[in-house]
Design an enzyme around this catalytic site. Structure first.
Site, mmCIF file in Angstrom:
data_model
loop_
_atom_site.group_PDB
_atom_site.id
_atom_site.type_symbol
_atom_site.label_atom_id
_atom_site.label_comp_id
_atom_site.label_asym_id
_atom_site.label_seq_id
_atom_site.Cartn_x
_atom_site.Cartn_y
_atom_site.Cartn_z
ATOM 1 N N ASN A 1 -2.827 1.881 9.002
ATOM 2 C CA ASN A 1 -4.197 1.483 8.694
ATOM 3 C C ASN A 1 -5.161 2.657 8.538
ATOM 4 O O ASN A 1 -6.197 2.507 7.887
ATOM 5 C CB ASN A 1 -4.698 0.537 9.796
ATOM 6 N N THR B 1 -16.866 -3.109 8.145
ATOM 7 C CA THR B 1 -16.398 -2.087 9.086
ATOM 8 C C THR B 1 -17.315 -0.868 8.999
ATOM 9 O O THR B 1 -18.063 -0.702 8.027
ATOM 10 C CB THR B 1 -14.970 -1.635 8.750
ATOM 11 N N PRO B 2 -17.251 0.024 9.989
ATOM 12 C CA PRO B 2 -18.073 1.245 9.915
ATOM 13 C C PRO B 2 -17.807 2.069 8.661
ATOM 14 O O PRO B 2 -18.738 2.662 8.103
ATOM 15 C CB PRO B 2 -17.655 2.002 11.181
ATOM 16 N N ASP C 1 -3.113 12.650 14.148
ATOM 17 C CA ASP C 1 -3.401 13.014 12.768
ATOM 18 C C ASP C 1 -2.237 12.480 11.954
ATOM 19 O O ASP C 1 -1.127 13.008 12.023
ATOM 20 C CB ASP C 1 -3.514 14.531 12.643
ATOM 21 N N ILE D 1 -14.767 -5.150 3.594
ATOM 22 C CA ILE D 1 -14.728 -5.742 4.925
ATOM 23 C C ILE D 1 -15.790 -5.050 5.771
ATOM 24 O O ILE D 1 -16.006 -3.841 5.652
ATOM 25 C CB ILE D 1 -13.335 -5.579 5.573
ATOM 26 N N GLY E 1 -13.176 -0.432 13.376
ATOM 27 C CA GLY E 1 -12.987 -1.221 12.170
ATOM 28 C C GLY E 1 -11.779 -2.126 12.180
ATOM 29 O O GLY E 1 -11.519 -2.850 13.154
ATOM 30 N N TYR F 1 -9.350 7.790 -3.416
ATOM 31 C CA TYR F 1 -9.056 6.617 -2.585
ATOM 32 C C TYR F 1 -8.202 5.624 -3.364
ATOM 33 O O TYR F 1 -7.176 5.135 -2.879
ATOM 34 C CB TYR F 1 -10.376 5.971 -2.156
ATOM 35 N N LYS G 1 -4.293 4.480 -2.526
ATOM 36 C CA LYS G 1 -3.981 3.079 -2.267
ATOM 37 C C LYS G 1 -3.008 2.515 -3.296
ATOM 38 O O LYS G 1 -2.174 1.661 -2.980
ATOM 39 C CB LYS G 1 -5.261 2.250 -2.232
#
Length: 254
Positions: free
Chosen positions: A87, A190-191, A60, A188, A17, A153, A157
């Site tokens: 990231n 990405t996977p 990790d 975006i 990604g 999430y 963030k």
């Protein structure tokens, strides 16, 4: 000469990604790149494709000792890093009624505590550098708007957004040669975004050309901004937050 000649960069979540695109773009422009990922096989494939200017390390990001090991290994292989891109991330679908404490803690351990640990180790390492350094934290549009289906999430963030400013101001107050900024992408290609839990659909996003309103961005759209923030061209930019979202933040609601 490349825009990132002589730069040494660590990119977490670099095995796929956004991290993959950032690692590849950095290397293309002259940087030496340490590609870290919890998926060691993916990180190794990215580093192998780049060649001698990259190395892969399993990481990790929630491990305090792991961060110390990453910076030590980077120094041994290439030297003291100039750039850190925080990231690495994950998405667990759950709203405020459904989210478990375990899910909330796991998400924040990776994407908030992991960024804290990375920033702390980077500042401790980079503050003695004679050349400008840059910490780039991957936040999200969820930090600017909220994201009800993915509560943990959005919370993580949002923490990254404000922590970035605190890190930047500390470095400025201490006269360290370190800038710290956050990026806030929307969807975006990405996977992680394509996984069933998130539900993005449609054709793959081309690397060039116009993107329609509401369309997914390409990983390069984020990687190119990461190049600017890693380079000395952005020497006067710190504590900033930069949306990469094709107008999503200002799209009128019908």
């Amino acid at each position: 000469m490349g825009r990132l000649d002589n730069k040494i960069a660590i990119v977490t979540g670099g095995g796929s990604g956004l991290g993959k695109a950032i690692s590849e773009t950095y290397a293309e422009l002259g940087a030496k790149v340490v590609v870290t990922d919890i998926n060691e096989e993916n990180a190794q494939m990215v580093a192998a494709a780049i060649g001698e200017n990259a190395t892969a390390i399993k990481q990790d990001v929630a491990s305090e000792q792991g961060w110390q090991d990453i910076f030590a290994a980077t120094a041994d292989r290439f030297g003291t890093p100039h750039v850190l891109v925080n990231n690495a991330g994950l998405v667990i679908p759950a709203n405020i009624e459904d989210c478990t404490l375990e899910q909330f803690r796991h998400t924040n351990a990776v994407m908030l505590e992991g960024v804290f640990l990375g920033c702390r180790e980077a500042v401790r390492s980079m503050k003695t550098q004679s050349e400008p350094c840059s910490i780039i934290n991957m936040s999200s549009m969820a930090a600017l708007q909220g994201y009800s289906p993915f509560l943990s999430y959005a919370a993580a963030k949002g923490g990254v957004r404000s922590m970035t400013k605190s890190v930047a101001l500390h470095c400025k107050e201490q006269n360290y040669p370190i800038r710290c900024n956050s990026l806030h992408p929307s969807g975006i290609d990405t996977p992680m975004v394509r996984q069933e839990a998130v539900g993005a659909e449609g054709d793959a996003t081309p690397e060039t050309g116009m993107i329609p309103l509401g369309g997914l961005g390409h990983p390069k759209d984020v990687a190119n901004l990461c190049v600017y923030l890693a380079s000395d061209e952005s020497r006067f930019m710190t504590a900033g937050e930069y949306p990469v979202e094709n107008g999503t933040l200002h799209q009128p609601q019908m």
